[in-house]
Motif scaffolding. Structure first.
Motif, PDB file in Angstrom:
ATOM      1  N   VAL A   1     -15.982   4.004   2.206  1.00 42.63           N
ATOM      2  CA  VAL A   1     -14.628   4.698   1.837  1.00 42.63           C
ATOM      3  C   VAL A   1     -13.534   3.749   2.583  1.00 42.63           C
ATOM      4  N   SER A   2     -13.839   3.084   3.554  1.00 39.09           N
ATOM      5  CA  SER A   2     -12.793   2.549   4.284  1.00 39.09           C
ATOM      6  C   SER A   2     -12.210   1.209   3.609  1.00 39.09           C
ATOM      7  N   ASP A   3     -13.037   0.939   2.579  1.00 37.65           N
ATOM      8  CA  ASP A   3     -12.282  -0.161   1.800  1.00 37.65           C
ATOM      9  C   ASP A   3     -11.341   0.109   0.753  1.00 37.65           C
ATOM     10  N   THR A   4     -11.253   1.298   0.592  1.00 35.25           N
ATOM     11  CA  THR A   4     -10.543   1.921  -0.444  1.00 35.25           C
ATOM     12  C   THR A   4      -8.926   1.182  -0.510  1.00 35.25           C
ATOM     13  N   GLY A   5      -8.328   1.373   0.820  1.00 36.25           N
ATOM     14  CA  GLY A   5      -6.830   0.780   0.799  1.00 36.25           C
ATOM     15  C   GLY A   5      -6.788  -0.691   0.364  1.00 36.25           C
ATOM     16  N   SER A   6      -7.906  -1.442   0.702  1.00 32.82           N
ATOM     17  CA  SER A   6      -7.907  -2.866   0.259  1.00 32.82           C
ATOM     18  C   SER A   6      -8.147  -3.070  -1.193  1.00 32.82           C
ATOM     19  N   VAL A   7      -8.887  -2.212  -1.849  1.00 31.71           N
ATOM     20  CA  VAL A   7      -9.263  -2.198  -2.991  1.00 31.71           C
ATOM     21  C   VAL A   7      -8.173  -1.947  -3.962  1.00 31.71           C
ATOM     22  N   LEU A   8      -7.310  -0.945  -3.663  1.00 33.00           N
ATOM     23  CA  LEU A   8      -6.149  -0.637  -4.497  1.00 33.00           C
ATOM     24  C   LEU A   8      -5.076  -1.544  -4.174  1.00 33.00           C
ATOM     25  N   ASP A   9      -5.105  -2.202  -3.056  1.00 38.71           N
ATOM     26  CA  ASP A   9      -3.884  -3.345  -2.890  1.00 38.71           C
ATOM     27  C   ASP A   9      -4.293  -4.587  -3.749  1.00 38.71           C
ATOM     28  N   ALA A  10      -5.794  -4.906  -3.992  1.00 38.03           N
ATOM     29  CA  ALA A  10      -6.246  -6.076  -4.604  1.00 38.03           C
ATOM     30  C   ALA A  10      -5.881  -5.759  -6.075  1.00 38.03           C
ATOM     31  N   LEU A  11      -6.188  -4.320  -6.712  1.00 37.88           N
ATOM     32  CA  LEU A  11      -6.067  -4.176  -7.929  1.00 37.88           C
ATOM     33  C   LEU A  11      -4.817  -4.216  -8.191  1.00 37.88           C
ATOM     34  N   SER A  12      -3.865  -3.925  -7.390  1.00 39.21           N
ATOM     35  CA  SER A  12      -2.190  -3.988  -7.745  1.00 39.21           C
ATOM     36  C   SER A  12      -1.830  -5.358  -8.267  1.00 39.21           C
ATOM     37  N   GLN A  13      -2.535  -6.171  -7.668  1.00 43.51           N
ATOM     38  CA  GLN A  13      -2.230  -7.739  -7.921  1.00 43.51           C
ATOM     39  C   GLN A  13      -2.481  -8.086  -9.149  1.00 43.51           C
ATOM     40  N   ILE A  14      -3.464  -7.518  -9.919  1.00 45.45           N
ATOM     41  CA  ILE A  14      -3.966  -7.684 -11.386  1.00 45.45           C
ATOM     42  C   ILE A  14      -3.236  -7.318 -12.682  1.00 45.45           C
TER      43      ILE A  14
ATOM     44  N   THR B   1      -2.272   4.053   2.268  1.00 46.43           N
ATOM     45  CA  THR B   1      -3.046   4.752   3.130  1.00 46.43           C
ATOM     46  C   THR B   1      -3.728   5.977   2.520  1.00 46.43           C
ATOM     47  N   ILE B   2      -5.057   6.180   2.654  1.00 41.74           N
ATOM     48  CA  ILE B   2      -5.935   7.060   1.990  1.00 41.74           C
ATOM     49  C   ILE B   2      -6.603   8.351   2.978  1.00 41.74           C
ATOM     50  N   TYR B   3      -6.100   9.636   2.541  1.00 38.87           N
ATOM     51  CA  TYR B   3      -6.649  10.602   3.482  1.00 38.87           C
ATOM     52  C   TYR B   3      -7.767  11.276   2.751  1.00 38.87           C
TER      53      TYR B   3
END
Length: 249
Positions: A138-151, A230-232
């Protein structure tokens, strides 16, 4: 509905989940009756256990456009290839964690509204694929969302924290233990102080998971870049219900 005899009921053991877990129970009234020379008490109770989910589920929509169906499909496939390459490290190399939930290929139009009349002009084709992504960490969520936003042509439609299978099993066992404790407390209250009681039959309803929908926000930063969302995740709860028949003299 699962039914266990007395030896199964006694064998229910709480398993402590690593980390912080909150446990609570909700109980309901008991019913007393006479059977032969002995008496029985039928009690219903619930028990719950909560923990922070260790996994995350994302649903995304990916689009591909083209002057014809073939081009739209090709462009969609190219974008999906980029997505798979981007996420492969986050799913520990397990591409089965990335699954298609729907796919469509339709004609695309530009719509106009002139003098009270709608009109449309064909512009080509639109291929759309919706994808479910299971992140084991779950701690990877922010990084994944950021990466997907670049596609390009990739849109996140939902983000949901998820208990792992092992978490559900552990929380379910603890919730059952709490439910049995609640049922026993009720039965003692009905039978009276000092009366010996024993369970002779236990019926267990299927567990229910109450997930907490996370909130996330994206904050802008300097130089035109965007920081990771930031994910809660909050906590998710597993609740078990039992119906226990106790016997006493």
């Amino acid at each position: 509905m699962k039914t266990y005899m007395m030896h199964s009921a006694i064998a229910i053991v709480a398993i402590i989940v690593a980390g912080v877990i909150s446990v609570y129970g909700i109980t309901y009234g008991g019913v007393q009756s006479h059977v032969g020379n002995g008496r029985t008490i039928l009690v219903s109770a619930t028990g719950s256990a909560s923990a922070a989910a260790t996994q995350e589920v994302l649903h995304i929509q990916v689009n591909g456009t083209g002057v014809n169906a073939s081009e739209a499909t090709h462009n969609l496939s190219a974008t999906m290839s980029v997505i798979n390459t981007t996420l492969i490290g986050y799913v520990n190399g397990n591409l089965s964690s990335i699954s298609t939930t729907s796919y469509s290929l339709t004609k695309a139009y530009n719509y106009t509204y002139v003098n009270g009349t709608w009109g449309s002009v064909p512009t080509g084709y639109l291929a759309t694929e919706t994808v479910r992504i299971l992140l084991p960490n779950v701690s990877d969520t922010g990084s994944v969302l950021d990466a997907l936003s670049q596609i390009p042509n990739t849109y996140v439609s939902s983000v949901q924290a998820k208990l792992s299978a092992s978490q559900i099993a552990e929380l379910s066992a603890q919730a059952l233990s709490i439910a049995m404790q609640n049922a026993t407390t009720q039965a003692h209250g009905v039978a009276g102080a000092g009366v010996q009681i024993s369970p002779v039959n236990v019926s267990v309803s299927g567990y229910y998971v109450y997930p907490v929908t996370p909130l996330y926000s994206t904050a802008g930063s300097s130089l035109g870049s965007v920081s990771e969302p930031t994910i809660y995740t909050g906590t998710s709860t597993v609740t078990e219900s039992v119906s226990v028949l106790f016997k006493y003299d």
